[in-house]
Enzyme design. Structure first.
Site, mmCIF file in Angstrom:
data_model
loop_
_atom_site.group_PDB
_atom_site.id
_atom_site.type_symbol
_atom_site.label_atom_id
_atom_site.label_comp_id
_atom_site.label_asym_id
_atom_site.label_seq_id
_atom_site.Cartn_x
_atom_site.Cartn_y
_atom_site.Cartn_z
ATOM 1 N N MET A 1 -4.600 38.872 38.754
ATOM 2 C CA MET A 1 -4.362 37.656 37.956
ATOM 3 C C MET A 1 -4.781 36.380 38.671
ATOM 4 S SD MET A 1 -0.550 38.610 36.497
ATOM 5 C CE MET A 1 0.091 39.324 37.994
ATOM 6 N N ASP B 1 1.022 47.492 25.528
ATOM 7 C CA ASP B 1 0.566 46.193 26.030
ATOM 8 C C ASP B 1 -0.775 45.790 25.463
ATOM 9 O OD1 ASP B 1 2.540 45.741 27.815
ATOM 10 O OD2 ASP B 1 1.365 46.196 29.604
ATOM 11 N N LYS C 1 1.288 39.920 26.113
ATOM 12 C CA LYS C 1 0.860 38.528 26.097
ATOM 13 C C LYS C 1 -0.273 38.190 25.151
ATOM 14 C CE LYS C 1 1.684 37.803 30.808
ATOM 15 N NZ LYS C 1 0.940 37.614 31.991
HETATM 16 N N1 SAH Z 1 0.111 46.941 36.011
HETATM 17 C C1 SAH Z 1 -1.298 46.550 36.037
HETATM 18 C C2 SAH Z 1 -1.470 45.095 36.417
HETATM 19 C C3 SAH Z 1 -0.947 44.113 35.392
HETATM 20 S S1 SAH Z 1 -1.256 42.435 35.836
HETATM 21 C C4 SAH Z 1 -2.045 47.469 37.021
HETATM 22 O O1 SAH Z 1 -1.408 48.234 37.753
HETATM 23 O O2 SAH Z 1 -3.273 47.415 37.038
HETATM 24 C C5 SAH Z 1 -2.757 42.127 34.956
HETATM 25 C C6 SAH Z 1 -3.901 41.943 35.919
HETATM 26 O O3 SAH Z 1 -4.380 43.206 36.353
HETATM 27 C C7 SAH Z 1 -5.114 41.251 35.348
HETATM 28 O O4 SAH Z 1 -4.982 39.844 35.374
HETATM 29 C C8 SAH Z 1 -6.199 41.712 36.303
HETATM 30 O O5 SAH Z 1 -6.148 40.998 37.512
HETATM 31 C C9 SAH Z 1 -5.765 43.134 36.581
HETATM 32 N N2 SAH Z 1 -6.430 44.124 35.720
HETATM 33 C C10 SAH Z 1 -5.865 44.938 34.817
HETATM 34 N N3 SAH Z 1 -6.772 45.778 34.276
HETATM 35 C C11 SAH Z 1 -7.948 45.497 34.871
HETATM 36 C C12 SAH Z 1 -9.268 46.032 34.756
HETATM 37 N N4 SAH Z 1 -9.554 47.032 33.924
HETATM 38 N N5 SAH Z 1 -10.242 45.486 35.526
HETATM 39 C C13 SAH Z 1 -9.979 44.484 36.378
HETATM 40 N N6 SAH Z 1 -8.743 43.936 36.530
HETATM 41 C C14 SAH Z 1 -7.748 44.441 35.788
#
Ligand code: SAH
Length: 246
Positions: free
Chosen positions: A168, A34, A55
């Site tokens: 998100m 990803d 994306k």
């Molecule tokens: N599967 C992922 C989430 C994917 S959706 C998980 O479990 O974390 C993507 C969203 O995750 C982003 O828009 C943000 O809101 C959050 N996100 C992912 N990595 C992040 C990080 N390092 N710090 C803060 N938010 C994060």
């Protein structure tokens, strides 16, 4: 036919993947990763063929259908296929669509969990999401409604939660604040925004529900998450950021 592993990469820091995930990377024939996966993590699989999907790659949306198709092609050609997904595959990662697409072709998939962004953000803040006597439940939600989906009742779920984490959501901060205020949440409800949790450029911002609309104006460069609830009421900041331990 190969086997596909949906591996949680964790929130970004290369040492926050599980040992199991790292071992699978080390023996993968091919790795589909990803946009949220940090390049350092790919150093765990120098032997593997790498395929970028997701994306933010090439500035264009890679359709989920295309990802599913690529997974199927890889499973037909390789023995060990790793689909590396940011955070945990089971949370807002479209894992089910990939598992179903594979199952429809008789291909086995296995999930290897990862540290989800909500928990990495809590670690950065040094706050327990379930502080004794303050919070007994945590809701992981998103206000985002995807293409072709019907609406969601995230508002009632978040409004009823002791602690809530919104994935998100930063760009829709104003709409989120308005919806939660209308649902009866106090304007003084503390909200935290954590950008790039677990990464060296991590930043934290504090709001209340009343000031949350300002979050949409921040110039952010990494993924960001919102956390709200009484556990975030101001207190002496005596915490060690997660990355300081690395
Ligand atoms: N599967 C992922 C989430 C994917 S959706 C998980 O479990 O974390 C993507 C969203 O995750 C982003 O828009 C943000 O809101 C959050 N996100 C992912 N990595 C992040 C990080 N390092 N710090 C803060 N938010 C994060």
């Amino acid at each position: 036919m190969g086997k596909v592993y949906l591996v949680g990469a964790g929130p970004g820091a290369a040492d926050l993947i599980t040992v199991r995930g790292m071992r699978l990377l080390a023996r993968a024939d091919v790795v589909l990763y990803d946009a949220l996966v940090e390049p350092e993590m790919l150093e765990y699989c120098p032997q593997a063929q790498l395929i970028a999907v997701g994306k933010r790659c090439a500035g264009a949306a890679t359709a989920q259908r295309f990802i599913n198709k690529t997974l199927l092609d890889c499973a037909a050609r390789f023995g060990t296929v790793v689909r590396l997904k940011g955070g945990d595959p089971s949370l807002f990662g479209r894992a089910q669509e990939e598992i179903d697409a594979l199952a429809a072709h008789g291909i086995k998939a296995e999930i290897v969990p990862g540290v989800t962004a909500a928990l990495a953000a809590a670690a950065e803040l040094g706050v327990s999401l379930t502080e004794r006597g303050v919070a007994r439940n945590v809701v992981f939600a998103t206000a985002r409604v995807g293409e072709g989906e019907t609406g969601s009742d995230w508002v009632s779920a978040v409004a009823a939660a002791d602690t809530a984490v919104l994935y998100m959501g930063v760009r829709q901060a104003a709409e989120i604040a308005a919806a939660l205020t209308a649902a009866g949440l106090a304007a003084s409800t503390p909200v935290r925004l954590v950008e790039s949790a677990s990464r060296p450029d991590c930043r934290e911002f504090s709001f209340t529900l009343a000031t949350l609309p300002d979050a949409a104006q921040l110039a952010l460069s990494g993924p960001a998450i919102l956390l709200l609830g009484d556990v975030f009421r101001a207190r002496a900041a005596l915490t060690t950021p997660l990355r300081a331990a690395a």
